[in-house]
Design a protein around this motif. Structure first.
Motif, PDB file in Angstrom:
ATOM      1  N   SER A  88     -24.212  59.805  20.700  1.00  0.00           N
ATOM      2  CA  SER A  88     -25.052  59.349  21.811  1.00  0.00           C
ATOM      3  C   SER A  88     -26.316  58.682  21.283  1.00  0.00           C
ATOM      4  O   SER A  88     -26.757  57.645  21.802  1.00  0.00           O
ATOM      5  CB  SER A  88     -25.418  60.530  22.716  1.00  0.00           C
ATOM      6  N   GLY A  89     -26.911  59.258  20.250  1.00  0.00           N
ATOM      7  CA  GLY A  89     -28.089  58.654  19.647  1.00  0.00           C
ATOM      8  C   GLY A  89     -27.792  57.313  19.019  1.00  0.00           C
ATOM      9  O   GLY A  89     -28.581  56.360  19.143  1.00  0.00           O
ATOM     10  N   ARG A  90     -26.657  57.194  18.349  1.00  0.00           N
ATOM     11  CA  ARG A  90     -26.262  55.921  17.737  1.00  0.00           C
ATOM     12  C   ARG A  90     -26.014  54.859  18.799  1.00  0.00           C
ATOM     13  O   ARG A  90     -26.283  53.662  18.575  1.00  0.00           O
ATOM     14  CB  ARG A  90     -25.023  56.127  16.873  1.00  0.00           C
ATOM     15  N   ILE A  91     -25.475  55.262  19.942  1.00  0.00           N
ATOM     16  CA  ILE A  91     -25.245  54.312  21.039  1.00  0.00           C
ATOM     17  C   ILE A  91     -26.570  53.743  21.525  1.00  0.00           C
ATOM     18  O   ILE A  91     -26.701  52.524  21.730  1.00  0.00           O
ATOM     19  CB  ILE A  91     -24.465  55.004  22.178  1.00  0.00           C
ATOM     20  N   ARG A  92     -27.567  54.587  21.699  1.00  0.00           N
ATOM     21  CA  ARG A  92     -28.887  54.108  22.123  1.00  0.00           C
ATOM     22  C   ARG A  92     -29.483  53.164  21.087  1.00  0.00           C
ATOM     23  O   ARG A  92     -30.034  52.108  21.431  1.00  0.00           O
ATOM     24  CB  ARG A  92     -29.827  55.291  22.347  1.00  0.00           C
ATOM     25  N   GLU A  93     -29.362  53.532  19.816  1.00  0.00           N
ATOM     26  CA  GLU A  93     -29.914  52.696  18.748  1.00  0.00           C
ATOM     27  C   GLU A  93     -29.241  51.324  18.698  1.00  0.00           C
ATOM     28  O   GLU A  93     -29.866  50.335  18.313  1.00  0.00           O
ATOM     29  CB  GLU A  93     -29.748  53.399  17.402  1.00  0.00           C
ATOM     30  N   ALA A  94     -27.971  51.257  19.106  1.00  0.00           N
ATOM     31  CA  ALA A  94     -27.215  50.000  19.059  1.00  0.00           C
ATOM     32  C   ALA A  94     -27.397  49.152  20.308  1.00  0.00           C
ATOM     33  O   ALA A  94     -26.776  48.090  20.423  1.00  0.00           O
ATOM     34  CB  ALA A  94     -25.732  50.298  18.850  1.00  0.00           C
ATOM     35  N   GLY A  95     -28.224  49.628  21.245  1.00  0.00           N
ATOM     36  CA  GLY A  95     -28.488  48.845  22.443  1.00  0.00           C
ATOM     37  C   GLY A  95     -27.724  49.273  23.669  1.00  0.00           C
ATOM     38  O   GLY A  95     -27.827  48.636  24.722  1.00  0.00           O
ATOM     39  N   GLY A  96     -26.949  50.369  23.576  1.00  0.00           N
ATOM     40  CA  GLY A  96     -26.252  50.904  24.737  1.00  0.00           C
ATOM     41  C   GLY A  96     -27.096  51.944  25.465  1.00  0.00           C
ATOM     42  O   GLY A  96     -28.268  52.167  25.135  1.00  0.00           O
ATOM     43  N   GLN A  97     -26.489  52.584  26.451  1.00  0.00           N
ATOM     44  CA  GLN A  97     -27.172  53.610  27.233  1.00  0.00           C
ATOM     45  C   GLN A  97     -26.291  54.846  27.331  1.00  0.00           C
ATOM     46  O   GLN A  97     -25.066  54.744  27.308  1.00  0.00           O
ATOM     47  CB  GLN A  97     -27.457  53.119  28.651  1.00  0.00           C
ATOM     48  N   VAL A  98     -26.922  55.995  27.476  1.00  0.00           N
ATOM     49  CA  VAL A  98     -26.202  57.225  27.791  1.00  0.00           C
ATOM     50  C   VAL A  98     -26.337  57.456  29.289  1.00  0.00           C
ATOM     51  O   VAL A  98     -27.427  57.708  29.795  1.00  0.00           O
ATOM     52  CB  VAL A  98     -26.740  58.422  26.987  1.00  0.00           C
ATOM     53  N   THR A 110     -16.842  68.969  24.859  1.00  0.00           N
ATOM     54  CA  THR A 110     -18.090  68.413  25.387  1.00  0.00           C
ATOM     55  C   THR A 110     -17.884  66.946  25.719  1.00  0.00           C
ATOM     56  O   THR A 110     -17.355  66.185  24.901  1.00  0.00           O
ATOM     57  CB  THR A 110     -19.230  68.571  24.372  1.00  0.00           C
ATOM     58  N   ALA A 111     -18.314  66.548  26.911  1.00  0.00           N
ATOM     59  CA  ALA A 111     -18.125  65.181  27.390  1.00  0.00           C
ATOM     60  C   ALA A 111     -19.466  64.510  27.625  1.00  0.00           C
ATOM     61  O   ALA A 111     -20.488  65.162  27.881  1.00  0.00           O
ATOM     62  CB  ALA A 111     -17.322  65.181  28.686  1.00  0.00           C
ATOM     63  N   ALA A 112     -19.470  63.188  27.540  1.00  0.00           N
ATOM     64  CA  ALA A 112     -20.620  62.368  27.896  1.00  0.00           C
ATOM     65  C   ALA A 112     -20.093  61.033  28.396  1.00  0.00           C
ATOM     66  O   ALA A 112     -18.939  60.672  28.149  1.00  0.00           O
ATOM     67  CB  ALA A 112     -21.549  62.168  26.706  1.00  0.00           C
ATOM     68  N   LEU A 113     -20.939  60.304  29.113  1.00  0.00           N
ATOM     69  CA  LEU A 113     -20.626  58.945  29.534  1.00  0.00           C
ATOM     70  C   LEU A 113     -21.683  58.009  28.985  1.00  0.00           C
ATOM     71  O   LEU A 113     -22.878  58.334  28.975  1.00  0.00           O
ATOM     72  CB  LEU A 113     -20.582  58.829  31.060  1.00  0.00           C
ATOM     73  N   ALA A 114     -21.244  56.848  28.527  1.00  0.00           N
ATOM     74  CA  ALA A 114     -22.152  55.867  27.946  1.00  0.00           C
ATOM     75  C   ALA A 114     -21.808  54.483  28.486  1.00  0.00           C
ATOM     76  O   ALA A 114     -20.763  54.281  29.115  1.00  0.00           O
ATOM     77  CB  ALA A 114     -22.051  55.887  26.426  1.00  0.00           C
ATOM     78  N   ALA A 115     -22.697  53.542  28.242  1.00  0.00           N
ATOM     79  CA  ALA A 115     -22.463  52.146  28.608  1.00  0.00           C
ATOM     80  C   ALA A 115     -22.855  51.273  27.433  1.00  0.00           C
ATOM     81  O   ALA A 115     -23.840  51.551  26.733  1.00  0.00           O
ATOM     82  CB  ALA A 115     -23.264  51.766  29.846  1.00  0.00           C
ATOM     83  N   ASP A 116     -22.084  50.225  27.206  1.00  0.00           N
ATOM     84  CA  ASP A 116     -22.387  49.307  26.117  1.00  0.00           C
ATOM     85  C   ASP A 116     -23.504  48.342  26.544  1.00  0.00           C
ATOM     86  O   ASP A 116     -24.004  48.425  27.674  1.00  0.00           O
ATOM     87  CB  ASP A 116     -21.120  48.601  25.639  1.00  0.00           C
ATOM     88  N   PRO A 117     -23.962  47.446  25.679  1.00  0.00           N
ATOM     89  CA  PRO A 117     -25.078  46.559  26.038  1.00  0.00           C
ATOM     90  C   PRO A 117     -24.832  45.679  27.254  1.00  0.00           C
ATOM     91  O   PRO A 117     -25.791  45.213  27.876  1.00  0.00           O
ATOM     92  CB  PRO A 117     -25.273  45.715  24.764  1.00  0.00           C
ATOM     93  N   GLU A 118     -23.566  45.446  27.602  1.00  0.00           N
ATOM     94  CA  GLU A 118     -23.264  44.643  28.791  1.00  0.00           C
ATOM     95  C   GLU A 118     -23.002  45.492  30.024  1.00  0.00           C
ATOM     96  O   GLU A 118     -22.739  44.956  31.102  1.00  0.00           O
ATOM     97  CB  GLU A 118     -22.056  43.746  28.519  1.00  0.00           C
ATOM     98  N   GLY A 119     -23.041  46.816  29.884  1.00  0.00           N
ATOM     99  CA  GLY A 119     -22.892  47.696  31.033  1.00  0.00           C
ATOM    100  C   GLY A 119     -21.521  48.292  31.241  1.00  0.00           C
ATOM    101  O   GLY A 119     -21.322  49.022  32.212  1.00  0.00           O
ATOM    102  N   ALA A 120     -20.542  48.001  30.368  1.00  0.00           N
ATOM    103  CA  ALA A 120     -19.214  48.608  30.504  1.00  0.00           C
ATOM    104  C   ALA A 120     -19.302  50.094  30.165  1.00  0.00           C
ATOM    105  O   ALA A 120     -19.815  50.474  29.106  1.00  0.00           O
ATOM    106  CB  ALA A 120     -18.219  47.918  29.576  1.00  0.00           C
ATOM    107  N   VAL A 121     -18.799  50.922  31.074  1.00  0.00           N
ATOM    108  CA  VAL A 121     -18.919  52.372  30.942  1.00  0.00           C
ATOM    109  C   VAL A 121     -17.691  52.951  30.245  1.00  0.00           C
ATOM    110  O   VAL A 121     -16.556  52.537  30.511  1.00  0.00           O
ATOM    111  CB  VAL A 121     -19.100  53.029  32.329  1.00  0.00           C
TER     112      VAL A 121
END
Length: 244
Positions: A88-98, A110-121
């Motif tokens: 999750s931290g690496r995703i934020r550093e790469a420009g995505g969102q948690v 354990t589950a989480a949802l993230a989105a890439d820099p263009e918003g794909a979840v």
């Protein structure tokens, strides 16, 4: 609470490999009827009121009731990771969102949802007792996930940085690809992942989708990985049928 019959140790997935899919549906009973008849799935109760779909006795997908009507009715693909907090931290550093912070689902994982820099979840899954798919790449089971992006170079940089081994490593056998949204959908369609389920013969399955109350969203077309058609179920969740 049900669990996958294969333990995480028996059937592990490397980081970045699609390991599970689920759908959030307004009417869970209607979803069970639709997918049960379409793919021959059977169902059993799982964590938090959701159900697991099984094919030939093996876990292949999850269905859950969508409690918040403002949320989309969608299929979500989950990527395996040994450390969902670190990823999750690496995703934020790469420009995505948690989108949803990591949450433990009992003893399953354990589950989480993230989105890439263009918003794909997309989802993240750190396995404990539930490793993910019991089977895949068989008729009626997960076969592929395609990311439809506006900028495939941005997508390649983002996912390549997160999941280098899964995509480019010596043992890589990726189960997801990237393509421009405009290749298949109207240009205004937002970037998104599309879950593909394998079928033996796509034409009769397309007929069954419509008979069961779904619709064909994108008619049959050829790809590098097989014949594909995009459909929606009887509640509006999009997915693809894939004939290799």
């Amino acid at each position: 609470m049900a669990e996958n019959r294969a333990s995480a140790e028996e059937n592990t997935y490397g980081e970045g490999v699609p390991c599970w899919v689920d759908a959030q549906l307004p009417d869970l009973a209607a979803g069970r009827r639709f997918y049960g008849e379409l793919f021959g799935w059977t169902f059993e109760e799982a964590y938090g009121g959701s159900v697991w779909a099984r094919k030939d006795g093996e876990a292949v997908a999850g269905l859950a009731h969508k409690a918040d009507g403002r949320m989309p009715t969608v299929w979500t693909v989950y990527f395996a990771t040994p450390d969902v907090v670190r990823l999750s931290g690496r995703i934020r550093e790469a420009g995505g969102q948690v989108v949803m912070a990591p949450v433990a689902l009992g003893e399953l994982g354990t589950a989480a949802l993230a989105a890439d820099p263009e918003g794909a979840v997309f989802g993240l899954w750190q396995a404990a007792r539930h490793s993910g798919f019991g089977i895949r790449h068989k008729p009626g089971t997960f076969g592929w996930a395609e990311l439809y992006a506006r900028d495939t170079e941005t997508a390649n940089t983002f996912y390549g940085g997160l999941f280098t081994d899964a995509l480019f490593g010596p043992d890589a056998a990726p189960d997801f690809g990237r393509a421009p949204v405009s290749d298949v959908f109207p240009v205004e369609m937002p970037p998104h992942f599309l879950v593909h389920f394998r079928v033996e013969d796509i034409e009769p399955v397309l007929g069954a989708v419509q008979r069961l109350g779904g619709r064909v969203q994108v008619p049959l077309f050829e790809t590098s990985y097989g014949k594909v058609a995009v459909v929606t179920d009887n509640q509006g969740a999009s997915f693809a049928l894939l004939q290799r």
